[in-house]
Design an enzyme around this catalytic site. Structure first.
Site, PDB file in Angstrom:
ATOM      1  N   HIS A  28      40.826  48.045  51.351  1.00  0.00           N
ATOM      2  CA  HIS A  28      40.550  49.406  50.882  1.00  0.00           C
ATOM      3  C   HIS A  28      39.727  50.126  51.958  1.00  0.00           C
ATOM      4  O   HIS A  28      38.655  49.647  52.363  1.00  0.00           O
ATOM      5  CB  HIS A  28      39.741  49.387  49.586  1.00  0.00           C
ATOM      6  CG  HIS A  28      40.509  48.887  48.385  1.00  0.00           C
ATOM      7  ND1 HIS A  28      41.860  48.669  48.389  1.00  0.00           N
ATOM      8  CD2 HIS A  28      40.083  48.600  47.117  1.00  0.00           C
ATOM      9  CE1 HIS A  28      42.245  48.253  47.192  1.00  0.00           C
ATOM     10  NE2 HIS A  28      41.181  48.199  46.401  1.00  0.00           N
TER      11      HIS A  28
ATOM     12  N   CYS B 208      36.666  46.730  43.205  1.00  0.00           N
ATOM     13  CA  CYS B 208      36.996  46.415  44.604  1.00  0.00           C
ATOM     14  C   CYS B 208      36.757  47.565  45.591  1.00  0.00           C
ATOM     15  O   CYS B 208      36.502  47.316  46.771  1.00  0.00           O
ATOM     16  CB  CYS B 208      38.423  45.907  44.705  1.00  0.00           C
ATOM     17  SG  CYS B 208      39.619  46.903  43.808  1.00  0.00           S
TER      18      CYS B 208
HETATM   19  P1  NAP Z   1      46.866  38.846  35.943  1.00  0.00           P
HETATM   20  O1  NAP Z   1      47.541  38.423  37.196  1.00  0.00           O
HETATM   21  O2  NAP Z   1      47.684  39.516  34.901  1.00  0.00           O
HETATM   22  O3  NAP Z   1      46.192  37.529  35.301  1.00  0.00           O
HETATM   23  C1  NAP Z   1      45.605  37.547  34.035  1.00  0.00           C
HETATM   24  C2  NAP Z   1      45.066  36.187  33.672  1.00  0.00           C
HETATM   25  O4  NAP Z   1      44.531  36.270  32.353  1.00  0.00           O
HETATM   26  C3  NAP Z   1      46.158  35.085  33.652  1.00  0.00           C
HETATM   27  O5  NAP Z   1      45.590  33.864  34.022  1.00  0.00           O
HETATM   28  C4  NAP Z   1      46.534  35.058  32.182  1.00  0.00           C
HETATM   29  O6  NAP Z   1      47.064  33.810  31.763  1.00  0.00           O
HETATM   30  C5  NAP Z   1      45.191  35.292  31.536  1.00  0.00           C
HETATM   31  N1  NAP Z   1      45.329  35.794  30.183  1.00  0.00           N
HETATM   32  C6  NAP Z   1      46.132  36.790  29.732  1.00  0.00           C
HETATM   33  N2  NAP Z   1      46.018  36.909  28.380  1.00  0.00           N
HETATM   34  C7  NAP Z   1      45.137  35.966  27.983  1.00  0.00           C
HETATM   35  C8  NAP Z   1      44.626  35.571  26.726  1.00  0.00           C
HETATM   36  N3  NAP Z   1      44.997  36.168  25.589  1.00  0.00           N
HETATM   37  N4  NAP Z   1      43.756  34.534  26.682  1.00  0.00           N
HETATM   38  C9  NAP Z   1      43.372  33.899  27.815  1.00  0.00           C
HETATM   39  N5  NAP Z   1      43.823  34.231  29.044  1.00  0.00           N
HETATM   40  C10 NAP Z   1      44.697  35.249  29.125  1.00  0.00           C
HETATM   41  O7  NAP Z   1      45.633  39.814  36.225  1.00  0.00           O
HETATM   42  P2  NAP Z   1      44.751  39.966  37.565  1.00  0.00           P
HETATM   43  O8  NAP Z   1      45.348  41.010  38.426  1.00  0.00           O
HETATM   44  O9  NAP Z   1      44.505  38.603  38.133  1.00  0.00           O
HETATM   45  O10 NAP Z   1      43.389  40.573  36.995  1.00  0.00           O
HETATM   46  C11 NAP Z   1      42.480  39.745  36.255  1.00  0.00           C
HETATM   47  C12 NAP Z   1      41.179  40.502  35.999  1.00  0.00           C
HETATM   48  O11 NAP Z   1      40.567  40.858  37.224  1.00  0.00           O
HETATM   49  C13 NAP Z   1      41.368  41.807  35.235  1.00  0.00           C
HETATM   50  O12 NAP Z   1      40.266  41.950  34.383  1.00  0.00           O
HETATM   51  C14 NAP Z   1      41.391  42.857  36.317  1.00  0.00           C
HETATM   52  O13 NAP Z   1      40.986  44.102  35.835  1.00  0.00           O
HETATM   53  C15 NAP Z   1      40.393  42.285  37.304  1.00  0.00           C
HETATM   54  N6  NAP Z   1      40.583  42.691  38.696  1.00  0.00           N
HETATM   55  C16 NAP Z   1      41.794  42.593  39.324  1.00  0.00           C
HETATM   56  C17 NAP Z   1      41.887  42.930  40.680  1.00  0.00           C
HETATM   57  C18 NAP Z   1      43.157  42.763  41.438  1.00  0.00           C
HETATM   58  O14 NAP Z   1      43.120  42.958  42.655  1.00  0.00           O
HETATM   59  N7  NAP Z   1      44.270  42.405  40.814  1.00  0.00           N
HETATM   60  C19 NAP Z   1      40.768  43.331  41.384  1.00  0.00           C
HETATM   61  C20 NAP Z   1      39.565  43.407  40.726  1.00  0.00           C
HETATM   62  C21 NAP Z   1      39.501  43.077  39.392  1.00  0.00           C
HETATM   63  P3  NAP Z   1      48.659  33.526  31.663  1.00  0.00           P
HETATM   64  O15 NAP Z   1      49.147  33.283  33.057  1.00  0.00           O
HETATM   65  O16 NAP Z   1      48.730  32.324  30.815  1.00  0.00           O
HETATM   66  O17 NAP Z   1      49.278  34.742  31.037  1.00  0.00           O
END
Ligand code: NAP
Length: 349
Positions: A242, A150
């Site tokens: 950002h 990001c």
């Molecule tokens: P998050 O809120 O923790 O969401 C994670 C997702 O993955 C949820 O839908 C979760 O499902 C699922 N998940 C977890 N364990 C799993 C498994 N074993 N099998 C299948 N699905 C599973 O995380 P997030 O902040 O959205 O980030 C998601 C991705 O985007 C990450 O790779 C992160 O590095 C990237 N990212 C995040 C941001 C940000 O601003 N947050 C920015 C850029 C990139 P459940 O709800 O069922 O647990």
């Protein structure tokens, strides 16, 4: 009107997943018909499995979808956006690509792989040319395409218009919003009225990803752009947006007006093709001396523009300026959706 293309969202219940759901609501080309998450959520209605944390209400069209496990063969459509947890994204995304799906991923896991495009449609659409090689290398009938981190995308879009001037070195300091840390993210006791001068792996990502994005694809491999990038990343008490302070050294002699003109004139394939999520002008230079500002500017233009400002001479390098982008839109879901739109416009979805 053409029927919309069915799309799935892997990790749909998470923070980035919710941004995908919101960004894709009423999309003219894509329709979310499938949602996947962990086995903790599988079998539940999306509305039951998801604690909706974004502004507005959950789009009604997805609320009643049943959450599936993130495994191919569960009725997932050919196009899937990925926002799964990084700890499982490698295996999940590869299993979908192997099974013939196009995975348009926001996760970091595959970004730096030699046969995976790290795509910014305005900057390096030709990097999609690696996909036949990816399929051949991996024996996949599907494919994986990624979007940048990001803060990296803000820097890459701000630097891309300056490439013709020969970027030799750049030194950047970020002021990154708390929404970039997901939910619940940084503890309020840590971030209120404070700055945290560390974001795990962020500096390394900005340095390597920017070189790959601005680099050339020669038909066989990506060649990193030959410039040094040094990043210092900080978390600040801002909700979205950002802000990046950039100093840049250029090979060509140029004036401030030329650089500002290049930023404002910058256009790419999304603008030429009129892609649905493309902003008319991807980089907008703001001439007020105290802009851009996250709270005032980040939501403008649907969150898809990088705003720059304060271009001035730098006593150490040649010039310095500020750049601002929406980390969860242009830095996450919006970026991936624009990637899919570019791919559709090239007939490779
Ligand atoms: P998050 O809120 O923790 O969401 C994670 C997702 O993955 C949820 O839908 C979760 O499902 C699922 N998940 C977890 N364990 C799993 C498994 N074993 N099998 C299948 N699905 C599973 O995380 P997030 O902040 O959205 O980030 C998601 C991705 O985007 C990450 O790779 C992160 O590095 C990237 N990212 C995040 C941001 C940000 O601003 N947050 C920015 C850029 C990139 P459940 O709800 O069922 O647990």
């Amino acid at each position: 009107m053409q029927p919309r293309i069915e799309a799935g969202v892997l990790g749909a219940t998470g923070m980035v997943g919710q941004h995908f759901i919101r960004f894709l609501a009423n999309h003219p080309w894509f329709q979310v018909t499938w949602v996947g998450a962990s086995d903790r959520s599988a079998g539940k209605k999306y509305s039951e499995a998801t604690a909706w944390r974004l502004g507005g209400t959950m789009p009604a069209a997805v609320a009643d979808l049943t959450v599936e496990e993130c495994k191919p063969g569960k009725g997932a459509p050919k196009l899937v956006f990925s926002a799964t947890d990084a700890s499982v994204a490698t295996e999940i995304e590869q299993s979908f690509a192997k099974a013939g799906h196009t995975v348009v991923s926001n996760s970091r896991n595959h970004r730096m792989e030699a046969d995976v495009p790290l795509l910014v449609p305005e900057v390096n659409p030709e990097h999609l040319g690696v996909l036949p090689l990816q399929k051949q290398n991996r024996g996949w009938s599907g494919q994986i395409v990624t979007n940048p981190n990001c803060s990296t995308i803000v820097l890459a879009m701000a630097l891309a218009p300056l490439k013709p001037f020969g970027i030799e070195r750049t030194l950047v300091t970020t002021m990154q919003a708390i929404s970039g840390a997901g939910y619940p993210g940084v503890a309020s006791m840590d971030i209120n009225a404070n700055v945290i001068p560390f974001i795990g792996s962020e500096e390394e990502k900005m340095e390597s990803e920017t070189q790959k994005i601005l680099g050339a694809f020669d038909g066989a491999a990506f060649n990193a752009h030959p410039m040094a990038v040094s990043a210092q990343c900080n978390r600040v008490p801002v909700v979205d947006g950002h802000l990046v302070a950039v100093s840049v050294q250029l090979a060509a002699k140029a004036g401030e007006a030329e650089l500002i003109g290049a930023m404002n004139a910058f256009r790419g394939a999304p603008q030429e093709r009129g892609l649905p999520s493309a902003p008319a002008q991807p980089v907008i230079y703001m001439s007020d001396r105290d802009r851009p500002q996250p709270r005032r500017d980040v939501e403008r233009e649907n969150g898809m523009v990088v705003f720059t400002g304060r271009m001035r001479k730098c006593p150490v390098f040649d010039f310095k300026f500020l750049a601002l982008g929406h980390n969860t839109v242009r830095g996450a879901a919006g970026a991936a959706v624009l990637n899919a739109e570019l791919m559709h416009s090239e007939g490779i979805l």
